[in-house]
Design an enzyme around this catalytic site. Structure first.
Site, PDB file in Angstrom:
ATOM      1  N   HIS A 126       0.851  -1.191   0.000  1.00 36.88           N
ATOM      2  CA  HIS A 126       0.000   0.000   0.000  1.00 36.88           C
ATOM      3  C   HIS A 126       0.884   1.238   0.000  1.00 36.88           C
ATOM      4  O   HIS A 126       2.059   1.169   0.345  1.00 36.88           O
ATOM      5  CB  HIS A 126      -0.891   0.049   1.256  1.00 36.88           C
ATOM      6  CG  HIS A 126      -1.817  -1.117   1.411  1.00 36.88           C
ATOM      7  ND1 HIS A 126      -2.979  -1.251   0.699  1.00 36.88           N
ATOM      8  CD2 HIS A 126      -1.749  -2.209   2.227  1.00 36.88           C
ATOM      9  CE1 HIS A 126      -3.604  -2.366   1.066  1.00 36.88           C
ATOM     10  NE2 HIS A 126      -2.877  -2.977   1.986  1.00 36.88           N
ATOM     11  N   ASP A 129      -1.246   8.722  -1.542  1.00 26.35           N
ATOM     12  CA  ASP A 129      -1.146   9.868  -2.460  1.00 26.35           C
ATOM     13  C   ASP A 129      -1.958  10.993  -1.824  1.00 26.35           C
ATOM     14  O   ASP A 129      -3.174  10.873  -1.681  1.00 26.35           O
ATOM     15  CB  ASP A 129      -1.715   9.450  -3.827  1.00 26.35           C
ATOM     16  CG  ASP A 129      -2.034  10.632  -4.762  1.00 26.35           C
ATOM     17  OD1 ASP A 129      -1.819  11.799  -4.381  1.00 26.35           O
ATOM     18  OD2 ASP A 129      -2.530  10.372  -5.873  1.00 26.35           O
ATOM     19  N   HIS A 131      -3.457  14.548  -2.205  1.00 27.49           N
ATOM     20  CA  HIS A 131      -3.760  15.600  -3.178  1.00 27.49           C
ATOM     21  C   HIS A 131      -3.262  16.965  -2.686  1.00 27.49           C
ATOM     22  O   HIS A 131      -3.161  17.897  -3.471  1.00 27.49           O
ATOM     23  CB  HIS A 131      -5.261  15.662  -3.456  1.00 27.49           C
ATOM     24  CG  HIS A 131      -5.783  14.487  -4.215  1.00 27.49           C
ATOM     25  ND1 HIS A 131      -7.058  14.428  -4.720  1.00 27.49           N
ATOM     26  CD2 HIS A 131      -5.184  13.312  -4.571  1.00 27.49           C
ATOM     27  CE1 HIS A 131      -7.242  13.270  -5.345  1.00 27.49           C
ATOM     28  NE2 HIS A 131      -6.119  12.570  -5.257  1.00 27.49           N
ATOM     29  N   HIS A 166      -5.434   9.115  -0.759  1.00 30.15           N
ATOM     30  CA  HIS A 166      -5.876   7.752  -1.045  1.00 30.15           C
ATOM     31  C   HIS A 166      -4.688   6.866  -1.365  1.00 30.15           C
ATOM     32  O   HIS A 166      -3.587   7.351  -1.647  1.00 30.15           O
ATOM     33  CB  HIS A 166      -6.893   7.734  -2.204  1.00 30.15           C
ATOM     34  CG  HIS A 166      -6.361   8.218  -3.512  1.00 30.15           C
ATOM     35  ND1 HIS A 166      -5.807   7.374  -4.444  1.00 30.15           N
ATOM     36  CD2 HIS A 166      -6.284   9.472  -4.046  1.00 30.15           C
ATOM     37  CE1 HIS A 166      -5.428   8.084  -5.502  1.00 30.15           C
ATOM     38  NE2 HIS A 166      -5.695   9.355  -5.290  1.00 30.15           N
ATOM     39  N   CYS A 167      -4.928   5.577  -1.333  1.00 26.42           N
ATOM     40  CA  CYS A 167      -3.903   4.612  -1.712  1.00 26.42           C
ATOM     41  C   CYS A 167      -3.839   4.570  -3.240  1.00 26.42           C
ATOM     42  O   CYS A 167      -4.871   4.662  -3.909  1.00 26.42           O
ATOM     43  CB  CYS A 167      -4.238   3.236  -1.150  1.00 26.42           C
ATOM     44  SG  CYS A 167      -2.923   2.022  -1.369  1.00 26.42           S
ATOM     45  N   HIS A 177      -8.058  -0.489  -4.637  1.00 28.54           N
ATOM     46  CA  HIS A 177      -7.786  -0.141  -3.243  1.00 28.54           C
ATOM     47  C   HIS A 177      -8.692   1.001  -2.783  1.00 28.54           C
ATOM     48  O   HIS A 177      -9.128   1.031  -1.635  1.00 28.54           O
ATOM     49  CB  HIS A 177      -6.310   0.228  -3.058  1.00 28.54           C
ATOM     50  CG  HIS A 177      -5.396  -0.958  -3.014  1.00 28.54           C
ATOM     51  ND1 HIS A 177      -4.456  -1.152  -2.027  1.00 28.54           N
ATOM     52  CD2 HIS A 177      -5.292  -2.033  -3.839  1.00 28.54           C
ATOM     53  CE1 HIS A 177      -3.794  -2.285  -2.243  1.00 28.54           C
ATOM     54  NE2 HIS A 177      -4.283  -2.837  -3.354  1.00 28.54           N
ATOM     55  N   MET A 182      -9.678   2.672   0.857  1.00 26.55           N
ATOM     56  CA  MET A 182      -8.451   3.399   1.202  1.00 26.55           C
ATOM     57  C   MET A 182      -8.446   4.845   0.709  1.00 26.55           C
ATOM     58  O   MET A 182      -7.780   5.190  -0.275  1.00 26.55           O
ATOM     59  CB  MET A 182      -7.233   2.662   0.658  1.00 26.55           C
ATOM     60  CG  MET A 182      -7.010   1.348   1.373  1.00 26.55           C
ATOM     61  SD  MET A 182      -5.370   0.665   1.084  1.00 26.55           S
ATOM     62  CE  MET A 182      -4.381   1.589   2.265  1.00 26.55           C
ATOM     63  N   HIS A 287     -26.565  17.634   0.397  1.00 24.18           N
ATOM     64  CA  HIS A 287     -27.743  18.476   0.627  1.00 24.18           C
ATOM     65  C   HIS A 287     -28.195  18.226   2.053  1.00 24.18           C
ATOM     66  O   HIS A 287     -28.304  17.081   2.475  1.00 24.18           O
ATOM     67  CB  HIS A 287     -28.846  18.106  -0.373  1.00 24.18           C
ATOM     68  CG  HIS A 287     -30.157  18.772  -0.102  1.00 24.18           C
ATOM     69  ND1 HIS A 287     -30.504  19.979  -0.680  1.00 24.18           N
ATOM     70  CD2 HIS A 287     -31.200  18.412   0.685  1.00 24.18           C
ATOM     71  CE1 HIS A 287     -31.716  20.330  -0.251  1.00 24.18           C
ATOM     72  NE2 HIS A 287     -32.165  19.401   0.565  1.00 24.18           N
ATOM     73  N   GLU A 311     -28.431  25.323  -1.677  1.00 25.64           N
ATOM     74  CA  GLU A 311     -29.333  24.223  -1.331  1.00 25.64           C
ATOM     75  C   GLU A 311     -28.630  22.868  -1.482  1.00 25.64           C
ATOM     76  O   GLU A 311     -28.826  21.972  -0.696  1.00 25.64           O
ATOM     77  CB  GLU A 311     -30.584  24.263  -2.224  1.00 25.64           C
ATOM     78  CG  GLU A 311     -30.269  24.206  -3.710  1.00 25.64           C
ATOM     79  CD  GLU A 311     -31.517  24.305  -4.577  1.00 25.64           C
ATOM     80  OE1 GLU A 311     -31.573  25.244  -5.381  1.00 25.64           O
ATOM     81  OE2 GLU A 311     -32.410  23.464  -4.451  1.00 25.64           O
ATOM     82  N   THR A 312     -27.811  22.773  -2.522  1.00 26.36           N
ATOM     83  CA  THR A 312     -27.071  21.539  -2.812  1.00 26.36           C
ATOM     84  C   THR A 312     -25.728  21.960  -3.369  1.00 26.36           C
ATOM     85  O   THR A 312     -25.634  22.962  -4.079  1.00 26.36           O
ATOM     86  CB  THR A 312     -27.837  20.697  -3.863  1.00 26.36           C
ATOM     87  OG1 THR A 312     -29.109  20.345  -3.329  1.00 26.36           O
ATOM     88  CG2 THR A 312     -27.083  19.429  -4.230  1.00 26.36           C
ATOM     89  N   HIS A 338     -27.936  14.195  -2.802  1.00 25.97           N
ATOM     90  CA  HIS A 338     -29.227  14.506  -3.422  1.00 25.97           C
ATOM     91  C   HIS A 338     -29.359  13.964  -4.846  1.00 25.97           C
ATOM     92  O   HIS A 338     -30.155  14.473  -5.649  1.00 25.97           O
ATOM     93  CB  HIS A 338     -29.538  16.000  -3.370  1.00 25.97           C
ATOM     94  CG  HIS A 338     -31.023  16.292  -3.256  1.00 25.97           C
ATOM     95  ND1 HIS A 338     -31.925  15.989  -4.259  1.00 25.97           N
ATOM     96  CD2 HIS A 338     -31.754  16.827  -2.258  1.00 25.97           C
ATOM     97  CE1 HIS A 338     -33.146  16.350  -3.883  1.00 25.97           C
ATOM     98  NE2 HIS A 338     -33.071  16.858  -2.668  1.00 25.97           N
TER      99      HIS A 338
END
Ligand SMILES: [Cu+2]
Length: 374
Positions: A126, A129, A131, A166-167, A177, A182, A287, A311-312, A338
């Site tokens: 494993h 990463d 971001h 994430h992996c 993964h 992950m 939402h 709203e969303t 939503h």
């Protein structure tokens, strides 16, 4: 020559004979590493954090109390079976035992120093990463570890916002993964804290981390969800479902109902609640039924002015967003994706239980339901 890369691929092959690892280069450290000038951070204070499972966040300051620090974290990768629903199980791969992995919180300009542990009882290589990080595939190129290994990665948090981690162990292992659990989120706060659309400081009373994840559990010929003894046993059947792009489950925090009932989020009227929402793989539309997003950083990046009164909001697959809402009425709120099919049929629903006094000015049932002829 028996290279480290050969060792890693070999370990994966041993752990799961049918798996063919098409290397995507994720395990290759950049060649320039050897000639890089050393950096001296010995004068920086170190702050050790203890991660907690979502939806909660570790103790932190919203405004940085000092100059940059080195934030030390430790995460164990845990492979284990989790129950996604009453009739569905996943041979999960997790950061620190939870889906999503824990929310990490630091300040812009800080350093993040993560000790990543792959315990010997695991079956897979494993990595991680970020971001939020710059270079080496977000750190993925410097962190690939076999079962029984650990690695320490340091990166500078140069951009403010909520970011997915994430992996990403290469090729088809990457999506597998991720949909096996992950992924998580790191929130890099501006040093002077969050600001509203006019640049005025805003603070939250509570932060909740909602990690949405899509899962692809295969069914047998009788229509029953298949259950496996380890991750690799289910690999081929799961990939067949993944390739339809139709998830069997879309859940918040690792299971249908993880954030309802006993797991419901709690708040009081007047509380300013920051909802951090990540989706590492697929788009989502958070939402809050009965509420709003007062200030929403839809893309999750805090140097962009927040949108108001939403709203969303939209969470792009592979990103995290943040929405701040001050609760004005008591009661049960549903926090949903939503796409309502995804919320109700697939599982992406949470509840927020809010205590306080009802405000009849905001809403009142003027006439209770009564027969038309009564
Ligand atoms: Cu992994």
């Amino acid at each position: 020559m028996f290279t480290r890369r050969a060792a890693l691929v070999g370990a994966a092959a041993l752990a799961s004979a049918p798996l063919v690892i098409r290397t995507a280069g994720a395990e290759e450290a950049p060649a320039q590493l050897a000639s890089a000038a050393p950096v001296d951070l010995s004068n920086l204070p170190r702050v050790k954090h203890t991660l907690v499972p979502p939806p909660f966040a570790h103790a932190h300051e919203q405004v940085a109390a000092s100059g940059p620090v080195i934030n030390e974290f430790e995460m164990r990768i845990i492979e284990k079976e989790v129950q996604l629903d009453e009739d569905a199980y996943l041979q999960a791969m997790t950061f620190d035992g939870s889906i999503p992995g824990p929310l990490m919180i630091v300040h812009e300009g800080d350093y993040v120093e993560l000790t990543l542990i792959n315990p010997p009882e695991n079956t897979m290589p494993h990595n991680i990463d970020f971001h939020a990080a710059t270079g080496a595939l977000g750190g993925g190129g410097l962190t690939l570890i076999n079962p029984g290994e650990k690695v320490v990665l340091r990166f500078k948090a140069t951009r403010a916002g909520a970011f997915v981690y994430h992996c990403a162990p290469g090729g088809p292992m990457i999506p597998w993964h991720v949909v096996s659990g992950m992924a998580g989120c790191i929130m890099v706060l501006p040093r002077d804290g969050l600001k509203d659309h006019e640049g005025k400081p805003v603070r939250y009373d509570t932060v909740y981390y909602i990690g949405e994840s899509d899962h692809y559990i295969p069914k047998d010929e009788n229509g029953t969800y298949m259950r496996f003894s380890d991750p690799s046993e289910g690999y081929e059947d799961m990939v067949a479902v993944m390739d339809t792009l139709i998830p069997s489950h879309i859940v918040f925090n690792g299971a249908v109902g993880a954030l309802t009932g006993e797991g419901a989020l709690k708040a009081k009227v007047g509380d300013n609640v920051l909802f951090v929402h990540s989706q590492p793989n697929r788009d989502s539309r958070p939402h809050l039924i009965g509420g709003h997003g007062d200030l929403v950083w839809e893309t999750g990046k805090f140097h962009n002015a927040p949108e108001r009164d939403l709203e969303t909001w939209f969470i792009r697959g592979g990103s995290a967003g943040a929405a701040l809402y001050r609760f004005l009425q008591p009661g049960v709120y549903a926090y949903v994706n939503h796409n309502l099919i995804e919320a109700v049929h697939k599982g992406a629903t949470a509840h927020v239980l809010v205590e306080g006094e009802w405000d009849n000015d905001l809403m009142e049932q003027v006439v209770a339901p009564v027969g038309l002829t009564g």
